[in-house]
Design a protein around this motif. Sequence first.
Motif, PDB file in Angstrom:
ATOM      1  N   MET A 612      77.108  33.439  76.860  1.00 14.99           N
ATOM      2  CA  MET A 612      76.753  32.039  77.562  1.00 14.99           C
ATOM      3  C   MET A 612      75.960  31.333  76.636  1.00 14.99           C
ATOM      4  N   ALA A 613      75.196  31.720  75.907  1.00 15.61           N
ATOM      5  CA  ALA A 613      74.196  30.891  75.069  1.00 15.61           C
ATOM      6  C   ALA A 613      74.432  30.864  73.385  1.00 15.61           C
ATOM      7  N   MET A 614      75.453  31.366  73.283  1.00 15.55           N
ATOM      8  CA  MET A 614      75.794  31.631  71.825  1.00 15.55           C
ATOM      9  C   MET A 614      76.295  30.303  71.222  1.00 15.55           C
ATOM     10  N   GLY A 615      75.964  30.397  69.861  1.00 14.65           N
ATOM     11  CA  GLY A 615      76.590  29.098  69.214  1.00 14.65           C
ATOM     12  C   GLY A 615      77.896  29.823  68.444  1.00 14.65           C
ATOM     13  N   VAL A 616      78.639  28.972  67.722  1.00 18.58           N
ATOM     14  CA  VAL A 616      79.751  29.493  67.094  1.00 18.58           C
ATOM     15  C   VAL A 616      79.726  30.785  66.006  1.00 18.58           C
ATOM     16  N   GLU A 617      78.699  30.589  65.372  1.00 17.36           N
ATOM     17  CA  GLU A 617      78.437  31.901  64.304  1.00 17.36           C
ATOM     18  C   GLU A 617      78.526  33.188  65.091  1.00 17.36           C
ATOM     19  N   ASP A 618      77.475  33.058  66.236  1.00 22.94           N
ATOM     20  CA  ASP A 618      77.418  34.308  67.066  1.00 22.94           C
ATOM     21  C   ASP A 618      78.844  35.019  67.716  1.00 22.94           C
ATOM     22  N   THR A 619      79.737  34.003  68.132  1.00 14.27           N
ATOM     23  CA  THR A 619      80.848  34.347  69.010  1.00 14.27           C
ATOM     24  C   THR A 619      81.615  34.797  67.879  1.00 14.27           C
ATOM     25  N   GLN A 620      81.855  34.150  66.989  1.00 17.23           N
ATOM     26  CA  GLN A 620      82.867  34.627  65.842  1.00 17.23           C
ATOM     27  C   GLN A 620      82.456  35.882  65.242  1.00 17.23           C
ATOM     28  N   LEU A 621      81.215  36.228  64.999  1.00 20.15           N
ATOM     29  CA  LEU A 621      80.948  37.505  64.506  1.00 20.15           C
ATOM     30  C   LEU A 621      81.060  38.901  65.816  1.00 20.15           C
ATOM     31  N   LEU A 622      80.830  38.343  66.964  1.00 15.64           N
ATOM     32  CA  LEU A 622      81.070  39.295  67.829  1.00 15.64           C
ATOM     33  C   LEU A 622      82.366  39.712  68.092  1.00 15.64           C
ATOM     34  N   LEU A 623      83.514  38.664  68.184  1.00 13.20           N
ATOM     35  CA  LEU A 623      84.812  38.820  68.047  1.00 13.20           C
ATOM     36  C   LEU A 623      85.524  39.285  67.039  1.00 13.20           C
ATOM     37  N   TYR A 624      84.997  39.137  65.921  1.00 12.56           N
ATOM     38  CA  TYR A 624      85.530  39.664  64.619  1.00 12.56           C
ATOM     39  C   TYR A 624      84.564  40.265  63.862  1.00 12.56           C
ATOM     40  N   PRO A 625      84.195  41.475  64.183  1.00  8.89           N
ATOM     41  CA  PRO A 625      83.057  42.262  63.531  1.00  8.89           C
ATOM     42  C   PRO A 625      83.388  42.330  61.981  1.00  8.89           C
ATOM     43  N   ARG A 626      82.396  42.495  61.043  1.00 15.86           N
ATOM     44  CA  ARG A 626      82.448  42.726  59.626  1.00 15.86           C
ATOM     45  C   ARG A 626      82.721  44.221  59.402  1.00 15.86           C
ATOM     46  N   LEU A 627      83.714  44.344  58.658  1.00 14.24           N
ATOM     47  CA  LEU A 627      83.797  45.947  58.142  1.00 14.24           C
ATOM     48  C   LEU A 627      83.912  45.859  56.748  1.00 14.24           C
ATOM     49  N   ILE A 628      82.796  46.631  56.361  1.00  3.39           N
ATOM     50  CA  ILE A 628      82.668  46.508  54.663  1.00  3.39           C
ATOM     51  C   ILE A 628      82.691  47.788  54.171  1.00  3.39           C
ATOM     52  N   PRO A 629      83.679  47.958  53.250  1.00  2.89           N
ATOM     53  CA  PRO A 629      83.785  49.335  52.572  1.00  2.89           C
ATOM     54  C   PRO A 629      82.753  48.983  51.353  1.00  2.89           C
ATOM     55  N   LEU A 630      81.962  50.357  51.306  1.00  3.40           N
ATOM     56  CA  LEU A 630      80.524  50.151  50.372  1.00  3.40           C
ATOM     57  C   LEU A 630      81.212  50.166  48.890  1.00  3.40           C
ATOM     58  N   LYS A 631      82.392  50.178  48.421  1.00  5.00           N
ATOM     59  CA  LYS A 631      82.864  49.956  46.988  1.00  5.00           C
ATOM     60  C   LYS A 631      84.171  49.757  47.294  1.00  5.00           C
ATOM     61  N   PRO A 632      84.416  48.370  47.031  1.00  5.93           N
ATOM     62  CA  PRO A 632      83.768  47.103  46.593  1.00  5.93           C
ATOM     63  C   PRO A 632      83.398  46.529  48.139  1.00  5.93           C
ATOM     64  N   ALA A 633      82.104  45.872  48.031  1.00  2.00           N
ATOM     65  CA  ALA A 633      81.665  45.338  49.160  1.00  2.00           C
ATOM     66  C   ALA A 633      82.344  44.017  49.706  1.00  2.00           C
ATOM     67  N   THR A 634      83.547  43.826  49.861  1.00  2.00           N
ATOM     68  CA  THR A 634      84.244  42.666  50.589  1.00  2.00           C
ATOM     69  C   THR A 634      84.499  42.923  51.852  1.00  2.00           C
ATOM     70  N   PRO A 635      84.445  42.390  52.932  1.00  2.00           N
ATOM     71  CA  PRO A 635      85.198  42.688  54.143  1.00  2.00           C
ATOM     72  C   PRO A 635      86.517  42.871  54.393  1.00  2.00           C
ATOM     73  N   VAL A 636      87.199  44.016  55.008  1.00  2.00           N
ATOM     74  CA  VAL A 636      88.189  44.197  55.389  1.00  2.00           C
ATOM     75  C   VAL A 636      88.766  43.977  56.788  1.00  2.00           C
ATOM     76  N   ARG A 637      89.973  43.900  57.127  1.00  2.00           N
ATOM     77  CA  ARG A 637      90.391  43.827  58.440  1.00  2.00           C
ATOM     78  C   ARG A 637      90.083  44.899  59.354  1.00  2.00           C
ATOM     79  N   CYS A 638      89.542  44.483  60.528  1.00  2.00           N
ATOM     80  CA  CYS A 638      88.869  45.388  61.697  1.00  2.00           C
ATOM     81  C   CYS A 638      90.168  46.123  62.149  1.00  2.00           C
ATOM     82  N   SER A 639      90.521  47.278  61.346  1.00  2.00           N
ATOM     83  CA  SER A 639      91.606  47.997  61.830  1.00  2.00           C
ATOM     84  C   SER A 639      91.338  49.508  61.135  1.00  2.00           C
TER      85      SER A 639
END
Length: 762
Positions: A612-639
Amino acid sequence: SDNGSTSVIEDDQVKQGGQVFTTNIRGQVPPLVTTDFTVTDQGNASPRFIRCTTYSLPCTADLAKQCQVPLAAIIKPFASLPKNETPLYVVNHGDTGPVRCNRCKAYMCPYMQFIDGGRRYQCGFCNCVNEVPVFYFQHLDHMGRRVDFYERPELSLGSYEFVATLDYCKNNKPPNPPAYIFMIDVSYNNIKSGLVKLICDELKTLLEKLPREEGMDTSAIKVGFVTYNKVLHFYNVKSTLAQPQMMVVSDTAEMFVPLLDGFLVNYQDSRAVIYNLLDQIPDMFADTAESETVFAPVIQAGVEAFKAAECSGKLFIFHSSMPTAEAPGKLKNRDDKKLVNTDKEKTLFQPQKGVYEQLSKDCVASGCCVDLFLFPSQYTDIATMADVPSHTGGSVYKYSNFQVETDGEHFLRDLRKDVQKSIGFDAIMRVRTSTGFRATDFFGGIYMNNTTDVEMAAVDCDKGMTVEFKHDDTLSEETGALMQCALLYTTISGQRRLRIHNLSLNCSSQLSELYKSCETDSLINFFAKSAYRAILNQPLKNVREILVNQTAHMLACYRKNCASPSAASQLILPDAMKVFPVYMNSLMKTAPLVGSTELSTDDRAHQRLSVMAMGVEDTQLLLYPRLIPLKPATPVRCSEERLTDSGIFLLENGQSMFLWLGQASSPDLIQSLFNLPSLAHLQGHMCALPELDNPLSRKVRSIISGLLEKRSNSMKLQIVRQKDKPEMLFRQFLVEDKGLHGGASYMDFLCYVHREIRQLLT
């Protein structure tokens, strides 16, 4: 093809990352919240302060109804700015105070049109023509612009502050600097776990870092200390004392503060006495057998202290269990899993009536913000205990089954961030709009006494208010739509100020313009908050249905009115809403919206209130987590399909963080990260990486510490091995897959929405 959310995020980063976003154009859609960019304010508030669901409003209420795209702004009035952006200018007009429109009371801003050689101005909000006060008069240039245009922030910038005059202060007196009171529950559980000692030790260094005004050497914030179980202990820490003095109040029904002088002090002056106190508290209660606690009287004591000192401030309450001792606000266990998936489920989210409602009112009236740090080992009725924090601009932090070894650092990171963050007190906010539309609904950690004034005991850099707008007339394409957010507050040094954010939007009678100017991340913030409010009043099933229907409706309207004709079997999404269904499906799988008896009632209530008190950055991240492979370190789809048996992945959503180890990870990798020969040697419950001196370990630790630095909350690192039982926890964050507790995979949801759209169109 991998054309999901992450490619939309990456494309925007490639296109606009590292660029300067200049705010001189009306209705300009900013880069995504996930993109790194720099803002130059040239007449509209930075998107760090205000983001909108669309930057082109439909001209009429009929068009708005037709497309069902909510018209809303998410305002973070205190958002932190990066080092390379200019802090807000402070404008001081002395005793006269800010120049305001006589009719609608809007503050001087770039949307005021000077006429008649500069002697009068027309208000951009209500069109009233005002005389320019003598002290403010200035000639116009050949363009009709004042010649001092660039010297005056309020004429040329979207955001700035005014020094407020005494008319804007309580009782027409300048305010005192705020105070922070640390209130520590010293009942058996908190002593036994080592928490009390941990807090006392930390405060010795943390109090050196209280927030201070730019350019000041020390903080003006006063501090005070209370410990409590069934009774309250107040401490006199006056600088002239050699030892602190304790005063006990055991009549919790008639709460009062037993000492005025020496309770709230300047930390620098009383440092020696405070050190003694922090050394003594853990020993004083070392042998306690008292396991019962009170809660409402603790908040009441804080309010009374602020009233007596005539200041605003914040209570930091460190609490262990449900308050069951005989006292006002006593709670009983009302957790009932039989209510899940019934019409009565909503009662699990509703606070218990009575004492806490009144307390919220009192807190807001006194500018008393409550931050609650909870260390529960069972149900504590967060829906009720968090009621006051959630109406006073406060935060609730929860550490279930707290152990110093595994959770200590995590808790201290939260506490440090919380004590040091930039913040304003005793705040009141008003959102004004130009004619044709108005603010009708507000969501946030706020209190509303009437329909227009948003009151907050405090507002910090992470808190976002979501404001919904409705038409009350036709808007014109030519003049566009204007909004001004004015926030009156007290600074950390006790100065009364007005913070102003202005934003201008386009208006169009073409729906295609509206869809082109949409922002998915803001839309989902609005839907999350309105759904989370709706579950207080109606069954979850209805709320979920409304979400799906509105999604289908928005997309069907686009399909019908804006898309080029194509086969009915194709699903067509507007560019700006490509990822909307992913986020919407993720929202529907969040704990508050899933009726599952597996989920803890407290966790669901806690997430509902946090969002209820979140801004846009926080809800975006909460609903679409970052999934980062440690090589290469670019986020991939959350699946799950993105995970590889030999890979190592980091996942975070601003609240939780996991390091996932594939079962076929090479022994070298495991050696580099954990100094262990193989995965099999890894113990459960690991929550930190050893500090090893090799490139991989350094890289992973630097990614993790970078994220912890950037996010508004601390996250406890959980290390999970593929196919281990704890991996289930990790999997619920793979939001594109089927939900753990019910909820469709993204593909199934998309097919379902598509079916609904086809029905609407036939």
